[in-house]
Design a protein around this motif. Structure first.
Motif, short mmCIF file in Angstrom:
data_model
loop_
_atom_site.label_atom_id
_atom_site.label_comp_id
_atom_site.label_asym_id
_atom_site.label_seq_id
_atom_site.Cartn_x
_atom_site.Cartn_y
_atom_site.Cartn_z
N ILE B 3 0.85 -1.20 0.00
CA ILE B 3 0.00 0.00 0.00
C ILE B 3 0.88 1.24 0.00
N GLU B 4 0.54 2.14 -0.91
CA GLU B 4 1.24 3.42 -0.91
C GLU B 4 0.20 4.52 -0.74
N ILE B 5 0.37 5.34 0.30
CA ILE B 5 -0.56 6.44 0.51
C ILE B 5 -0.15 7.59 -0.41
N LEU B 6 -1.05 7.99 -1.29
CA LEU B 6 -0.70 9.06 -2.22
C LEU B 6 -0.95 10.42 -1.58
N GLU B 7 -2.10 10.55 -0.96
CA GLU B 7 -2.36 11.78 -0.19
C GLU B 7 -3.42 11.47 0.86
N VAL B 8 -3.32 12.09 2.00
CA VAL B 8 -4.36 11.93 3.01
C VAL B 8 -4.39 13.15 3.92
N PHE B 15 -5.07 6.28 -2.04
CA PHE B 15 -3.97 5.34 -1.85
C PHE B 15 -3.94 4.30 -2.97
#
Lengths: 93, 258
Positions: B3-8, B15
């Motif tokens: 899992i890669e969080i792109l923006e939060v 993600f």
């Protein structure tokens, strides 16, 4: 979760899973199809708003341990997701 | 599974989930929308309604206000019959015109359970009109009513992959791309892709290329999720809560087979 076994033999099972919908049933079906002992795995919701899904599985050996193994694989996937998601959030912040 | 969080942030999340299946991703998406409990106004006692709206319209508008939810202090399926402090919160709303009634006018008995937005208009009152209601908020699930959904605009797509096999630098595809992710590299005079995951797979670039040298496809086992929280729960918690529900279902299934 209430489960009614409608039909059962050595190589086939039909179970009604009360109160569930595609959310769980489709994920479970996909987990079942990963197993080489499973020949057929499908489910049917006869009428969308009033029926409970009926899972139909045809296997090469006893079906109930295979169903349990599939659910366990799904649990493992969920645990992996929680673990990785938690870590990535921590890294991001 | 990676899992890669792109923006939060607290309202929005994006993600990338790799090495998964469509069945799991769809279970997660459905779980986020329908299986995560949130607080919403469920019972409305109207003592006085002098406004131009009917009672039921006021009740619907109150129900759709997102409330900040505290899942540790409240339970979804309470054993009590008449409602207790661990399953419901009461609020009052008492406004006299001339005024616009906003969500911030709700006075909650629990300071942690308040509307997620202050400026949601409920009704406009003229002078002499009065609105006096008492409401009860409860936990519920999105599958029973949309007011209990913690997310709006929740969805996923496969990761787009743009492959370029042949290019003479004509720039036709660059012009036609609505996302503006293609550009011509000055030094090589060939097209380059800057932000591949923004591609919407419209395939206009494929049509524009007379050499048939550009192809927009997608990766089957990589999913890009995007969702917005309505403010009831923080966006970084919602996927975890959804997956917890899915896990519980699998556990109950094993239990039920015994």
């Amino acid at each position: 979760m209430e489960i009614n076994i409608l039909e059962k033999s050595d190589k086939e099972i039909k179970v009604e899973v009360v109160g569930e919908d595609h959310t769980f049933m489709n994920a479970l079906k996909a987990a079942l199809l990963e197993d080489k002992r499973v020949n057929v795995a499908t489910y049917d919701i006869e009428f969308p708003t009033i029926s409970d899904p009926v899972l139909h599985v045809m296997t090469t050996s006893k079906p109930i341990p295979i169903l349990k193994a599939a659910a366990k694989r799904l649990i493992k996937q969920c645990d992996k997701f929680s673990d990785k998601f938690g870590k990535s959030i921590e890294e991001k912040q | 599974m990676e899992i890669e969080i792109l923006e939060v942030d607290d309202r929005e999340g994006r993600f990338m989930l790799s090495g998964s299946t469509a069945a799991f991703s769809n279970g997660l998406r459905r779980g986020m929308m329908a299986e995560v409990p949130t607080m919403a106004i469920d019972d409305v006692n109207i003592y006085e309604n002098g406004s131009v709206l009917f009672d039921e319209q006021i009740a619907l508008r109150l129900g759709l206000i997102p409330l900040v939810t505290d899942l540790d202090s409240y339970v979804l399926n309470c054993d009590c019959e008449e409602g207790c402090t661990s399953c419901q919160v009461s609020m009052t709303l008492n406004v006299e015109g001339p005024a616009v009634v906003y969500s911030s006018d709700l006075v909650s008995s629990d300071p942690n359970i308040i509307p997620a937005e202050d400026k949601i208009p409920i009704v406009e009152l003229k002078s002499g009109q009065k609105l006096y209601v008492e409401v009860v908020a409860r936990l519920g699930l999105g599958k029973n009513h949309a007011k209990w959904q913690p997310v709006v605009a929740c969805g996923y797509k496969n990761k787009p992959v743009i492959t370029i096999t042949e290019c003479d630098g004509c720039g036709e595809c660059v012009e036609v791309c609505p996302k503006g992710i293609l550009s011509i590299d000055e030094s090589t005079n060939k097209v380059t892709v800057s932000d591949e995951i923004e591609c919407s797979l419209c395939k206009l670039c494929e049509k524009a290329c007379y050499l048939d040298g550009i192809h927009a496809g997608s990766k089957e086992d990589v999913f890009i999720f995007r969702y917005e929280s309505d403010g009831s729960l923080p966006a970084d918690k919602i996927p975890l809560l959804a997956v917890k529900q899915l896990r519980e279902k699998a556990e109950q299934f094993i239990e039920g087979l015994k």
